[in-house]
Design an enzyme around this catalytic site. Structure first.
Site, mmCIF file in Angstrom:
data_model
loop_
_atom_site.group_PDB
_atom_site.id
_atom_site.type_symbol
_atom_site.label_atom_id
_atom_site.label_comp_id
_atom_site.label_asym_id
_atom_site.label_seq_id
_atom_site.Cartn_x
_atom_site.Cartn_y
_atom_site.Cartn_z
ATOM 1 N N LYS A 190 -16.010 3.935 29.700
ATOM 2 C CA LYS A 190 -14.857 3.231 29.112
ATOM 3 C C LYS A 190 -15.216 2.615 27.769
ATOM 4 C CE LYS A 190 -14.118 0.587 32.684
ATOM 5 N NZ LYS A 190 -14.086 0.500 34.120
ATOM 6 N N HIS A 210 -18.265 -6.757 28.712
ATOM 7 C CA HIS A 210 -17.826 -6.237 30.007
ATOM 8 C C HIS A 210 -18.767 -6.752 31.078
ATOM 9 C CE1 HIS A 210 -15.213 -3.215 32.018
ATOM 10 N NE2 HIS A 210 -16.140 -3.328 32.944
ATOM 11 N N SER A 260 -19.010 4.255 34.862
ATOM 12 C CA SER A 260 -17.673 3.655 34.803
ATOM 13 C C SER A 260 -17.574 2.717 33.592
ATOM 14 C CB SER A 260 -17.428 2.879 36.103
ATOM 15 O OG SER A 260 -16.343 2.009 35.980
ATOM 16 N N ASP A 317 -12.082 7.570 35.091
ATOM 17 C CA ASP A 317 -12.597 6.328 35.677
ATOM 18 C C ASP A 317 -11.513 5.603 36.451
ATOM 19 O OD1 ASP A 317 -14.618 4.222 36.082
ATOM 20 O OD2 ASP A 317 -13.145 3.040 34.994
ATOM 21 N N ARG A 361 -13.206 4.362 44.699
ATOM 22 C CA ARG A 361 -14.454 3.664 45.073
ATOM 23 C C ARG A 361 -14.142 2.313 45.718
ATOM 24 N NH1 ARG A 361 -16.985 2.773 39.774
ATOM 25 N NH2 ARG A 361 -18.616 1.693 40.897
HETATM 26 N N1 URA Z 1 -16.752 -2.750 36.433
HETATM 27 C C1 URA Z 1 -16.360 -1.487 36.076
HETATM 28 O O1 URA Z 1 -15.632 -1.310 35.104
HETATM 29 N N2 URA Z 1 -16.796 -0.470 36.818
HETATM 30 C C2 URA Z 1 -17.595 -0.624 37.880
HETATM 31 O O2 URA Z 1 -17.958 0.351 38.488
HETATM 32 C C3 URA Z 1 -17.999 -1.929 38.247
HETATM 33 C C4 URA Z 1 -17.559 -2.985 37.498
#
Ligand code: URA
Length: 432
Positions: A186, A81, A182, A160, A167
């Site tokens: 996940k 990620h 966040s 999220d 956001r």
């Molecule tokens: N990627 C995400 O999944 N969340 C964030 O807050 C920033 C980048």
């Protein structure tokens, strides 16, 4: 408990209790807290920050806001990620490389956020590609071909999804605790065995300095490890866009070029670094051995075949991958040229991302639709010598009126000097 009091306490810099954080996330999830209070809370966190304990509580509350991925997958599952960047199409390259070695990649990706692009938007540039699969389809595809890439489904970390969208439009993305909760919320809900985090640093990332990026990386790696996951973070450069393409279909084309062994050097290097750590965490050998595996998967075409297989399985047209020149092009293009001689010493990469957004490649509000063919192809990058009148970038859009503001933004974001700037590393650090 009242949301008003929680916002006020955070606004005044107080530490919230676990119960208050759980109350907030419960209210986000069941819709009982209105958007304006959620936004005010995010802004209070943006200015006041959170302690490590609060951030962990927020992460676990996000993880527990929905279901956990509890299906049985055959074999080790690894995910990567990114914290978000401009021109960051690495998932499209590394996921097929890793899956080509039999390591399972059950990827849940995001949409564009702020000035950064998202893998789901890029994949939807491929005609027919379904980024929503039923649970059964998702699991069966991962088990049969080793790779599936979907958007965040409603059941996983739904808090999220709501926070992410708010956001994005309230200038509260670049907050360390909100990013950590966040991403890790996940990742923990997805319950992968191994997680490789690509923490971007520089003018195009949410963390502008290497120090801040290291702090974010440390925080996320600790959260992952405490939850029993093999977790590594690479801190990679985002002080210039990655590769030359910014914008959805343009980025898919560049990712395919990279899988064909003809990718830009910077993009190829970051992809190989990420893929080798993913393979190594999954038990395929040392990082050095796994780098060679990653190189071979590009050289022998197996990674590209894996992407074709995945696109076909998810309803996309494989012709776009096999013959990327068939992607629909934007109706109009426009050159941005240098107005002086000199080396490009620095670019404000966030502004490059915004320029692409202004051309239609991203969203200004959560409801906006995307123009997949819009975007930017850079012709020159940081460190290169250019002469007055030479092309810096080509802009693509379906409405000519969009070129003026985007070109202006791009030009203002490009800094020249008479001296060649020092070369910056692509991978700054590895946090284990
Ligand atoms: N990627 C995400 O999944 N969340 C964030 O807050 C920033 C980048």
């Amino acid at each position: 408990m009242r949301m008003y009091d929680i916002i006020k306490r955070k606004r005044d810099g107080e530490e919230l209790s676990t119960e208050e954080i759980n109350f907030f996330i419960r209210g986000v999830t069941d819709g009982s807290i209105p958007d304006y209070q959620i936004s005010a809370f995010c802004m209070a966190v943006y200015f006041r920050g959170m302690t490590v304990r609060e951030t962990c509580d927020l992460t676990y509350a996000v993880r527990d806001s929905g279901e956990r991925l509890s299906f049985s997958f055959d074999g080790v599952r690894v995910d990567k990620h990114s914290t978000g960047g401009v021109g960051d199409k690495t998932s499209l390259v590394v996921a097929p490389i890793v899956a080509s070695y039999g390591v399972k990649v059950a990827k849940m990706s995001g949409r564009g956020l702020g000035h950064t692009g998202g893998t789901v938007d890029k994949l939807e540039a491929i005609d027919g590609f379904r980024t929503t699969l039923s649970d059964e389809e998702f699991v069966s595809q991962v088990n049969s071909i080793g790779l599936a890439i979907v958007g965040q489904s409603r059941q996983f970390a739904p808090a999220d999804k709501k926070l992410y969208a708010l956001r994005d439009v309230t200038a509260t993305v670049d907050s360390m605790p909100l990013i950590a909760a966040s991403i890790m919320g996940k990742k923990l809900a997805a319950d992968d065995d191994c997680i490789v985090l690509d923490v971007k640093t520089g003018s195009g990332s949410f963390m502008k300095t290497a120090e801040k990026s290291r702090e974010l990386a440390r925080l996320m790696v600790d959260i992952g490890k405490n939850a029993g996951k093999r977790t590594v973070a690479l801190i990679t450069d985002m002080d210039r866009p990655l590769g030359y393409a910014i914008g959805n279909s343009l980025e898919v084309i560049e990712a395919v070029e990279t899988l064909n062994g003809r990718g830009p050097a910077d993009l190829t290097e970051v992809c190989l670094a990420l893929a080798s750590h993913m393979l190594s965490l999954a038990g395929k050998g040392t990082v050095e051995e796994c780098r060679r595996l990653a190189e071979e998967a590009i050289a022998d075409g197996s990674a590209l075949s894996k992407l074709v297989e995945t696109v076909r399985a998810q309803g996309g047209d494989p012709e776009r991958i096999l013959h990327p020149e068939t992607f629909q092009r934007a109706k109009y293009s426009c050159s941005v040229t240098a107005d002086r001689d000199g080396y490009i010493s620095h670019v404000d990469t966030e502004s490059y991302g915004i320029a692409s957004l202004l051309l239609g490649a991203g969203r200004n509000t959560a409801e906006d639709s995307i123009d997949y063919s819009a975007g930017i192809l850079l012709r020159r990058k940081t460190g290169e010598l250019v002469h007055k009148g030479e092309e810096l970038a080509t802009l693509f859009a379906n409405d000519r009126a969009l070129f003026g503001p985007a070109a202006e933004r791009l030009r203002a974001a490009t800094v020249f000097s008479s001296e060649k700037p020092a070369e910056e590393p692509l991978v700054y650090d590895i946090v284990t």
